[in-house]
Design a protein around this motif. Structure first.
Motif, PDB file in Angstrom:
ATOM      1  N   GLY A  31      33.874  62.791  15.902  1.00 40.01           N
ATOM      2  CA  GLY A  31      33.334  61.949  16.967  1.00 40.01           C
ATOM      3  C   GLY A  31      33.439  60.479  16.582  1.00 40.01           C
ATOM      4  O   GLY A  31      33.779  59.625  17.409  1.00 40.01           O
ATOM      5  N   GLN A  32      33.179  60.174  15.320  1.00 42.28           N
ATOM      6  CA  GLN A  32      33.297  58.804  14.822  1.00 42.28           C
ATOM      7  C   GLN A  32      34.748  58.326  14.877  1.00 42.28           C
ATOM      8  O   GLN A  32      35.015  57.199  15.272  1.00 42.28           O
ATOM      9  N   LEU A  33      35.686  59.189  14.508  1.00 42.81           N
ATOM     10  CA  LEU A  33      37.108  58.818  14.575  1.00 42.81           C
ATOM     11  C   LEU A  33      37.513  58.483  16.014  1.00 42.81           C
ATOM     12  O   LEU A  33      38.241  57.515  16.258  1.00 42.81           O
ATOM     13  N   ILE A  34      37.049  59.296  16.949  1.00 44.92           N
ATOM     14  CA  ILE A  34      37.347  59.056  18.362  1.00 44.92           C
ATOM     15  C   ILE A  34      36.741  57.722  18.797  1.00 44.92           C
ATOM     16  O   ILE A  34      37.407  56.893  19.427  1.00 44.92           O
ATOM     17  N   MET A  35      35.462  57.512  18.461  1.00 39.50           N
ATOM     18  CA  MET A  35      34.787  56.272  18.857  1.00 39.50           C
ATOM     19  C   MET A  35      35.496  55.060  18.275  1.00 39.50           C
ATOM     20  O   MET A  35      35.705  54.060  18.975  1.00 39.50           O
ATOM     21  N   GLU A  36      35.886  55.124  17.005  1.00 41.22           N
ATOM     22  CA  GLU A  36      36.597  53.996  16.393  1.00 41.22           C
ATOM     23  C   GLU A  36      37.902  53.705  17.122  1.00 41.22           C
ATOM     24  O   GLU A  36      38.257  52.539  17.336  1.00 41.22           O
ATOM     25  N   SER A  37      38.603  54.743  17.516  1.00 38.33           N
ATOM     26  CA  SER A  37      39.854  54.554  18.245  1.00 38.33           C
ATOM     27  C   SER A  37      39.606  53.880  19.595  1.00 38.33           C
ATOM     28  O   SER A  37      40.345  52.971  19.985  1.00 38.33           O
ATOM     29  N   LEU A  38      38.562  54.309  20.299  1.00 39.28           N
ATOM     30  CA  LEU A  38      38.241  53.711  21.601  1.00 39.28           C
ATOM     31  C   LEU A  38      37.809  52.251  21.441  1.00 39.28           C
ATOM     32  O   LEU A  38      38.188  51.387  22.245  1.00 39.28           O
ATOM     33  N   LEU A  39      37.033  51.961  20.406  1.00 38.92           N
ATOM     34  CA  LEU A  39      36.600  50.582  20.168  1.00 38.92           C
ATOM     35  C   LEU A  39      37.780  49.694  19.773  1.00 38.92           C
ATOM     36  O   LEU A  39      37.886  48.554  20.252  1.00 38.92           O
ATOM     37  N   ASP A  40      38.656  50.207  18.923  1.00 41.87           N
ATOM     38  CA  ASP A  40      39.846  49.435  18.537  1.00 41.87           C
ATOM     39  C   ASP A  40      40.709  49.123  19.758  1.00 41.87           C
ATOM     40  O   ASP A  40      41.169  47.991  19.928  1.00 41.87           O
ATOM     41  N   TYR A  41      40.915  50.119  20.606  1.00 39.41           N
ATOM     42  CA  TYR A  41      41.698  49.912  21.820  1.00 39.41           C
ATOM     43  C   TYR A  41      41.037  48.855  22.706  1.00 39.41           C
ATOM     44  O   TYR A  41      41.715  47.975  23.254  1.00 39.41           O
ATOM     45  N   SER A  42      39.726  48.923  22.834  1.00 35.01           N
ATOM     46  CA  SER A  42      38.992  47.966  23.674  1.00 35.01           C
ATOM     47  C   SER A  42      39.173  46.544  23.171  1.00 35.01           C
ATOM     48  O   SER A  42      39.343  45.606  23.957  1.00 35.01           O
ATOM     49  N   LYS A  43      39.149  46.376  21.850  1.00 36.96           N
ATOM     50  CA  LYS A  43      39.362  45.047  21.265  1.00 36.96           C
ATOM     51  C   LYS A  43      40.788  44.569  21.529  1.00 36.96           C
ATOM     52  O   LYS A  43      41.009  43.421  21.900  1.00 36.96           O
ATOM     53  N   GLU A  44      41.756  45.471  21.353  1.00 37.66           N
ATOM     54  CA  GLU A  44      43.161  45.123  21.610  1.00 37.66           C
ATOM     55  C   GLU A  44      43.375  44.700  23.057  1.00 37.66           C
ATOM     56  O   GLU A  44      44.183  43.815  23.342  1.00 37.66           O
ATOM     57  N   GLN A  45      42.663  45.340  23.979  1.00 37.05           N
ATOM     58  CA  GLN A  45      42.803  45.038  25.396  1.00 37.05           C
ATOM     59  C   GLN A  45      42.006  43.812  25.825  1.00 37.05           C
ATOM     60  O   GLN A  45      42.103  43.383  26.970  1.00 37.05           O
ATOM     61  N   GLY A  46      41.189  43.301  24.937  1.00 37.60           N
ATOM     62  CA  GLY A  46      40.398  42.126  25.260  1.00 37.60           C
ATOM     63  C   GLY A  46      39.179  42.422  26.113  1.00 37.60           C
ATOM     64  O   GLY A  46      38.649  41.515  26.767  1.00 37.60           O
ATOM     65  N   PHE A  47      38.702  43.657  26.104  1.00 35.63           N
ATOM     66  CA  PHE A  47      37.502  43.993  26.871  1.00 35.63           C
ATOM     67  C   PHE A  47      36.316  43.218  26.299  1.00 35.63           C
ATOM     68  O   PHE A  47      36.215  43.017  25.084  1.00 35.63           O
ATOM     69  N   GLU A  48      35.431  42.807  27.174  1.00 34.66           N
ATOM     70  CA  GLU A  48      34.233  42.088  26.754  1.00 34.66           C
ATOM     71  C   GLU A  48      33.066  43.031  26.507  1.00 34.66           C
ATOM     72  O   GLU A  48      32.196  42.735  25.692  1.00 34.66           O
ATOM     73  N   ARG A  49      33.058  44.152  27.213  1.00 35.49           N
ATOM     74  CA  ARG A  49      31.914  45.059  27.153  1.00 35.49           C
ATOM     75  C   ARG A  49      32.393  46.482  27.400  1.00 35.49           C
ATOM     76  O   ARG A  49      33.344  46.700  28.142  1.00 35.49           O
ATOM     77  N   ILE A  50      31.699  47.437  26.791  1.00 41.13           N
ATOM     78  CA  ILE A  50      31.953  48.850  27.037  1.00 41.13           C
ATOM     79  C   ILE A  50      30.623  49.489  27.420  1.00 41.13           C
ATOM     80  O   ILE A  50      29.596  49.221  26.779  1.00 41.13           O
ATOM     81  N   THR A  51      30.642  50.317  28.444  1.00 38.45           N
ATOM     82  CA  THR A  51      29.443  51.048  28.833  1.00 38.45           C
ATOM     83  C   THR A  51      29.724  52.549  28.785  1.00 38.45           C
ATOM     84  O   THR A  51      30.876  52.986  28.720  1.00 38.45           O
ATOM     85  N   LEU A  52      28.639  53.317  28.835  1.00 39.24           N
ATOM     86  CA  LEU A  52      28.758  54.767  28.895  1.00 39.24           C
ATOM     87  C   LEU A  52      27.438  55.343  29.396  1.00 39.24           C
ATOM     88  O   LEU A  52      26.417  54.660  29.398  1.00 39.24           O
ATOM     89  N   GLU A  53      27.494  56.596  29.826  1.00 42.33           N
ATOM     90  CA  GLU A  53      26.290  57.341  30.160  1.00 42.33           C
ATOM     91  C   GLU A  53      26.186  58.505  29.182  1.00 42.33           C
ATOM     92  O   GLU A  53      27.189  59.102  28.821  1.00 42.33           O
ATOM     93  N   VAL A  54      24.967  58.840  28.800  1.00 42.71           N
ATOM     94  CA  VAL A  54      24.732  59.963  27.896  1.00 42.71           C
ATOM     95  C   VAL A  54      23.467  60.693  28.355  1.00 42.71           C
ATOM     96  O   VAL A  54      22.512  60.064  28.812  1.00 42.71           O
ATOM     97  N   ARG A  55      23.509  62.015  28.259  1.00 44.54           N
ATOM     98  CA  ARG A  55      22.324  62.800  28.605  1.00 44.54           C
ATOM     99  C   ARG A  55      21.132  62.363  27.761  1.00 44.54           C
ATOM    100  O   ARG A  55      21.270  62.143  26.566  1.00 44.54           O
ATOM    101  N   TYR A  56      19.986  62.283  28.391  1.00 45.37           N
ATOM    102  CA  TYR A  56      18.765  61.880  27.706  1.00 45.37           C
ATOM    103  C   TYR A  56      18.512  62.743  26.471  1.00 45.37           C
ATOM    104  O   TYR A  56      18.085  62.238  25.431  1.00 45.37           O
ATOM    105  N   SER A  57      18.814  64.029  26.555  1.00 41.75           N
ATOM    106  CA  SER A  57      18.517  64.958  25.464  1.00 41.75           C
ATOM    107  C   SER A  57      19.616  65.039  24.399  1.00 41.75           C
ATOM    108  O   SER A  57      19.435  65.714  23.384  1.00 41.75           O
TER     109      SER A  57
END
Length: 147
Positions: A82-108
């Motif tokens: 899960g961490q490897l996936i998250m790091e890949s998504l964050l790296d891509y976001s930085k490369e694309q110049g995104f300013e913010r990332i959001t997500l939804e997660v189940r409360y539980s």
């Protein structure tokens, strides 16, 4: 040894199987087939010994990213995928110049929330009764991308 790589059409069946085993309301096979062609989307898989052990994806629109799904197969949990996936998504976001990332997660979903917090996400809102089967609130989290 696990590798993270861009998801391809050849991965769709395995990702669909993982989707069905991971979520109470999974995406359809047709939706995944269309999503792989979505120009606004970026999807990765974690592959171990030729098997899809996990996947994740995000959409990018107008300088912001939205994490769509992250799932790791039961047999591969606890290995840091899960961490490897998250790091890949964050790296891509930085490369694309995104300013913010959001997500939804189940409360539980404590495991997912810990992963997101570890990676710099923080809660910004709650969506009442967002999830079904079972009905549950979603926590909306955000990450401010550093340049």
């Amino acid at each position: 040894m696990a590798i993270v790589r861009t998801m391809t059409k050849a991965d769709i069946e395995a990702v669909y199987d993982l989707e069905c085993r991971s979520f109470s309301v999974p995406w359809s096979l047709d939706s995944l087939k269309k999503e792989i062609e979505n120009k606004l989307a970026y999807y990765v898989v974690v592959e171990e010994d030729g098997a899809v052990a996990g996947y994740g994806g995000l959409w990018g629109v107008l300088g912001e990213g939205e994490v769509i799904n992250i799932a790791v197969a039961i047999d591969y949990r606890g290995k840091g995928y899960g961490q490897l996936i998250m790091e890949s998504l964050l790296d891509y976001s930085k490369e694309q110049g995104f300013e913010r990332i959001t997500l939804e997660v189940r409360y539980s979903n404590e495991v997912a929330k810990k992963l997101y917090i570890k990676n710099g996400f923080h809660q910004i809102a709650v969506r009442k009764n967002y999830y079904q089967k079972p009905t549950e609130d979603a926590i909306i989290m955000a990450y401010e991308v550093s340049k």
